[in-house]
Design a protein around this motif. Sequence first.
Motif, PDB file in Angstrom:
ATOM      1  N   GLY A 135       0.751  -1.123   0.164  1.00  0.00           N
ATOM      2  CA  GLY A 135      -0.024   0.062   0.004  1.00  0.00           C
ATOM      3  C   GLY A 135       0.877   1.333   0.060  1.00  0.00           C
ATOM      4  O   GLY A 135       0.317   2.160   0.612  1.00  0.00           O
ATOM      5  N   CYS A 136       2.014   1.279  -0.372  1.00  0.00           N
ATOM      6  CA  CYS A 136       2.832   2.431  -0.663  1.00  0.00           C
ATOM      7  C   CYS A 136       1.886   3.413  -1.487  1.00  0.00           C
ATOM      8  O   CYS A 136       1.158   3.326  -2.245  1.00  0.00           O
ATOM      9  CB  CYS A 136       4.271   2.074  -1.582  1.00  0.00           C
ATOM     10  SG  CYS A 136       5.186   1.080  -0.452  1.00  0.00           S
ATOM     11  N   ASP A 137       2.299   4.738  -1.255  1.00  0.00           N
ATOM     12  CA  ASP A 137       1.419   5.871  -1.841  1.00  0.00           C
ATOM     13  C   ASP A 137       2.044   6.076  -3.093  1.00  0.00           C
ATOM     14  O   ASP A 137       0.842   6.507  -3.970  1.00  0.00           O
ATOM     15  CB  ASP A 137       1.712   7.167  -0.955  1.00  0.00           C
ATOM     16  CG  ASP A 137       1.120   7.112   0.434  1.00  0.00           C
ATOM     17  OD1 ASP A 137      -0.133   7.189   0.719  1.00  0.00           O
ATOM     18  OD2 ASP A 137       1.801   6.714   1.316  1.00  0.00           O
ATOM     19  N   GLU A 138       3.135   5.941  -3.621  1.00  0.00           N
ATOM     20  CA  GLU A 138       3.612   5.945  -4.845  1.00  0.00           C
ATOM     21  C   GLU A 138       4.918   4.877  -5.054  1.00  0.00           C
ATOM     22  O   GLU A 138       5.497   4.580  -4.134  1.00  0.00           O
ATOM     23  CB  GLU A 138       4.474   7.166  -5.146  1.00  0.00           C
ATOM     24  CG  GLU A 138       4.839   7.429  -6.532  1.00  0.00           C
ATOM     25  CD  GLU A 138       5.419   8.942  -6.724  1.00  0.00           C
ATOM     26  OE1 GLU A 138       6.088   9.095  -7.867  1.00  0.00           O
ATOM     27  OE2 GLU A 138       5.329   9.637  -5.868  1.00  0.00           O
ATOM     28  N   VAL A 139       4.719   4.116  -6.075  1.00  0.00           N
ATOM     29  CA  VAL A 139       5.875   3.269  -6.607  1.00  0.00           C
ATOM     30  C   VAL A 139       6.448   3.656  -8.119  1.00  0.00           C
ATOM     31  O   VAL A 139       5.531   3.361  -8.922  1.00  0.00           O
ATOM     32  CB  VAL A 139       5.157   1.743  -6.656  1.00  0.00           C
ATOM     33  CG1 VAL A 139       6.452   0.924  -7.158  1.00  0.00           C
ATOM     34  CG2 VAL A 139       4.860   1.313  -5.207  1.00  0.00           C
ATOM     35  N   ALA A 140       7.538   4.054  -8.295  1.00  0.00           N
ATOM     36  CA  ALA A 140       8.172   4.478  -9.225  1.00  0.00           C
ATOM     37  C   ALA A 140       9.238   3.614  -9.646  1.00  0.00           C
ATOM     38  O   ALA A 140       9.961   2.950  -9.178  1.00  0.00           O
ATOM     39  CB  ALA A 140       8.447   5.898  -9.207  1.00  0.00           C
ATOM     40  N   THR A 141       9.180   3.182 -11.103  1.00  0.00           N
ATOM     41  CA  THR A 141      10.131   2.280 -11.471  1.00  0.00           C
ATOM     42  C   THR A 141      10.892   3.065 -12.701  1.00  0.00           C
ATOM     43  O   THR A 141      10.460   3.977 -13.308  1.00  0.00           O
ATOM     44  CB  THR A 141       9.484   0.927 -12.123  1.00  0.00           C
ATOM     45  OG1 THR A 141       8.515   1.477 -13.243  1.00  0.00           O
ATOM     46  CG2 THR A 141       8.618   0.235 -11.093  1.00  0.00           C
ATOM     47  N   GLY A 142      12.143   2.517 -12.844  1.00  0.00           N
ATOM     48  CA  GLY A 142      12.938   2.899 -14.079  1.00  0.00           C
ATOM     49  C   GLY A 142      13.669   4.038 -13.890  1.00  0.00           C
ATOM     50  O   GLY A 142      14.240   4.452 -14.853  1.00  0.00           O
ATOM     51  N   LEU A 143      14.003   4.323 -12.591  1.00  0.00           N
ATOM     52  CA  LEU A 143      15.000   5.443 -12.461  1.00  0.00           C
ATOM     53  C   LEU A 143      16.483   4.822 -12.333  1.00  0.00           C
ATOM     54  O   LEU A 143      16.572   3.550 -11.776  1.00  0.00           O
ATOM     55  CB  LEU A 143      14.698   5.859 -11.081  1.00  0.00           C
ATOM     56  CG  LEU A 143      13.642   7.074 -10.654  1.00  0.00           C
ATOM     57  CD1 LEU A 143      12.368   6.451 -10.759  1.00  0.00           C
ATOM     58  CD2 LEU A 143      13.828   7.948  -9.714  1.00  0.00           C
ATOM     59  N   GLY A 144      17.441   5.339 -13.058  1.00  0.00           N
ATOM     60  CA  GLY A 144      18.569   4.804 -13.409  1.00  0.00           C
ATOM     61  C   GLY A 144      18.477   3.519 -13.971  1.00  0.00           C
ATOM     62  O   GLY A 144      18.989   2.470 -13.508  1.00  0.00           O
ATOM     63  N   ARG A 145      17.571   3.532 -14.853  1.00  0.00           N
ATOM     64  CA  ARG A 145      17.063   2.436 -15.898  1.00  0.00           C
ATOM     65  C   ARG A 145      16.195   1.239 -15.141  1.00  0.00           C
ATOM     66  O   ARG A 145      15.090   0.963 -15.518  1.00  0.00           O
ATOM     67  CB  ARG A 145      18.606   1.622 -16.374  1.00  0.00           C
ATOM     68  CG  ARG A 145      19.153   2.527 -17.233  1.00  0.00           C
ATOM     69  CD  ARG A 145      20.966   2.184 -17.419  1.00  0.00           C
ATOM     70  NE  ARG A 145      20.858   0.980 -18.106  1.00  0.00           N
ATOM     71  CZ  ARG A 145      21.898   0.316 -18.658  1.00  0.00           C
ATOM     72  NH1 ARG A 145      23.222   0.921 -18.529  1.00  0.00           N
ATOM     73  NH2 ARG A 145      21.955  -0.991 -18.963  1.00  0.00           N
ATOM     74  N   THR A 146      16.748   0.574 -13.986  1.00  0.00           N
ATOM     75  CA  THR A 146      16.081  -0.363 -13.292  1.00  0.00           C
ATOM     76  C   THR A 146      15.663  -0.236 -12.032  1.00  0.00           C
ATOM     77  O   THR A 146      15.083  -1.118 -11.396  1.00  0.00           O
ATOM     78  CB  THR A 146      16.722  -1.814 -13.574  1.00  0.00           C
ATOM     79  OG1 THR A 146      17.964  -1.603 -13.310  1.00  0.00           O
ATOM     80  CG2 THR A 146      16.589  -2.296 -15.142  1.00  0.00           C
ATOM     81  N   GLY A 147      16.041   1.047 -11.468  1.00  0.00           N
ATOM     82  CA  GLY A 147      15.688   1.307 -10.002  1.00  0.00           C
ATOM     83  C   GLY A 147      14.215   1.585  -9.693  1.00  0.00           C
ATOM     84  O   GLY A 147      13.530   1.797 -10.506  1.00  0.00           O
ATOM     85  N   VAL A 148      13.810   1.234  -8.441  1.00  0.00           N
ATOM     86  CA  VAL A 148      12.543   1.294  -7.993  1.00  0.00           C
ATOM     87  C   VAL A 148      12.658   2.255  -6.682  1.00  0.00           C
ATOM     88  O   VAL A 148      13.378   2.086  -5.987  1.00  0.00           O
ATOM     89  CB  VAL A 148      11.871  -0.085  -7.469  1.00  0.00           C
ATOM     90  CG1 VAL A 148      10.537  -0.020  -6.911  1.00  0.00           C
ATOM     91  CG2 VAL A 148      12.202  -1.151  -8.615  1.00  0.00           C
ATOM     92  N   VAL A 149      11.572   2.953  -6.758  1.00  0.00           N
ATOM     93  CA  VAL A 149      11.169   3.898  -5.492  1.00  0.00           C
ATOM     94  C   VAL A 149       9.875   3.761  -4.907  1.00  0.00           C
ATOM     95  O   VAL A 149       8.998   3.791  -5.448  1.00  0.00           O
ATOM     96  CB  VAL A 149      11.538   5.420  -5.908  1.00  0.00           C
ATOM     97  CG1 VAL A 149      11.384   6.116  -4.546  1.00  0.00           C
ATOM     98  CG2 VAL A 149      13.058   5.279  -6.262  1.00  0.00           C
ATOM     99  N   GLY A 150       9.753   3.586  -3.666  1.00  0.00           N
ATOM    100  CA  GLY A 150       8.443   3.559  -2.899  1.00  0.00           C
ATOM    101  C   GLY A 150       8.437   4.588  -1.931  1.00  0.00           C
ATOM    102  O   GLY A 150       9.106   5.073  -1.323  1.00  0.00           O
ATOM    103  N   VAL A 151       7.325   5.451  -2.101  1.00  0.00           N
ATOM    104  CA  VAL A 151       7.034   6.483  -1.263  1.00  0.00           C
ATOM    105  C   VAL A 151       5.819   6.014  -0.149  1.00  0.00           C
ATOM    106  O   VAL A 151       4.737   5.407  -0.535  1.00  0.00           O
ATOM    107  CB  VAL A 151       6.744   7.713  -1.636  1.00  0.00           C
ATOM    108  CG1 VAL A 151       6.276   8.853  -0.737  1.00  0.00           C
ATOM    109  CG2 VAL A 151       7.788   8.089  -2.880  1.00  0.00           C
ATOM    110  N   ILE A 152       6.076   6.404   1.181  1.00  0.00           N
ATOM    111  CA  ILE A 152       5.094   5.992   2.368  1.00  0.00           C
ATOM    112  C   ILE A 152       5.009   7.239   2.762  1.00  0.00           C
ATOM    113  O   ILE A 152       5.913   7.942   3.369  1.00  0.00           O
ATOM    114  CB  ILE A 152       5.588   4.817   3.185  1.00  0.00           C
ATOM    115  CG1 ILE A 152       5.647   3.590   2.429  1.00  0.00           C
ATOM    116  CG2 ILE A 152       4.606   4.705   4.195  1.00  0.00           C
ATOM    117  CD1 ILE A 152       6.349   2.376   3.283  1.00  0.00           C
TER     118      ILE A 152
END
Length: 390
Positions: A46-63
């Motif tokens: 239930g992360c508020d945002e899940v971003a993919t593709g940073l630095g080609r294959t990096g993933v970022v989740g925001v809570i």
Amino acid sequence: MPILNRVADLQPDIQAWRRDIHENPELLYDVHRTAAFVADRLREFGCDEVATGLGRTGVVGVIKGRKPPGDGDIRVVGLRADMDALPIQEATNLAYASKTPGKMHACGHDGHTAMLLGAARYLAETRNFAGDAVLIFQPAEEGGGGAAAMIRDGLMDRFAIDQVYGMHNGPGFPIGTFAIRTGPIMAATDSIDIRIEGLGGHAARPHKCIDSVLVGAQLITALQSIVSRSVDPLESAVISICEFHAGNARNVIPQTAELRGTVRTLTAEVRELVEKRVHEVIAGVAQITGAKIDLVYERGYPVTVNHAPQTDVATRVAREVAGDGNVHEMPPLMGAEDFSYMLQARPGAFIFCGNGNSAGLHHPAYNFDDEAIVFGTSYWIRLVENTLAA
């Protein structure tokens, strides 16, 4: 400590994620399966945002925490884990050993990723903080500069990160302990590629030749004088020539030789000095011997420098998790870390979490110790709850 009890309840799931990642190692930026696994878990939590593709294959989740931050408070804290494995044939004989020949998680990034996923699950459930926790899952730490790639793709600005923290497991440190220091904690790493062009000929007529092997031997000896005679004895530097390729017959003096090595330093000043002296020493040996020597000197990861205020925060949190007697000040290591790029971009700190009496990092018999999960995961959680206090 209640949080340790809750994380202990999550430990079987975190261990299962870790072992799944361990079985399926991926290298550098080609961490597509691992990144998809991470993104799927973050969405499930239930992360508020899940971003993919940073630095080609990096993933970022925001809570997002339950409360907004107050005026003047830290608003966003970033936590980073690395996802990539190494091109090493595993020799652990584990039931969950690598399924891919020639690839293994020999540095514990499987554990780093799983522990940060465990923290994400807890933080998404409780949200007992004010502001945003940004969970950074990075590719290509093992030589690919994935941290720099994510920063170039806007990591820090897009998520408005105020402070950033990293963690690595530490073989030789007991389970349940942490180690950290203010200032330089890991070295800069640069590469040296040298090509010697001599004059080949018969081994019985060396006076008619310029012996590239002898030139290479003189060069290796001369390069060692940089650390022993040019660098302040109270500073640290390493020059290691680890490859020497020349010749293919016992009675032929080879025309060419190639040397490759690495330079490690702990300050920008010593880094500049060593690079300058390497060029000067090579030029001198070339003049003395008559050989033509070409040098390619490439800078790699910078020094990993912990910021003092954030190191104090990390130390207090680690003591809260492990107890006062289990958090130690460590000497700097001459290994390198691309988390250094993140610490150049934002204030923060890098800490080591004990992995017990395991094989060393990058060893075919290495394995992340699952007993460290509770401590590493709890550290991440309390770091967020302390830094972004509600």
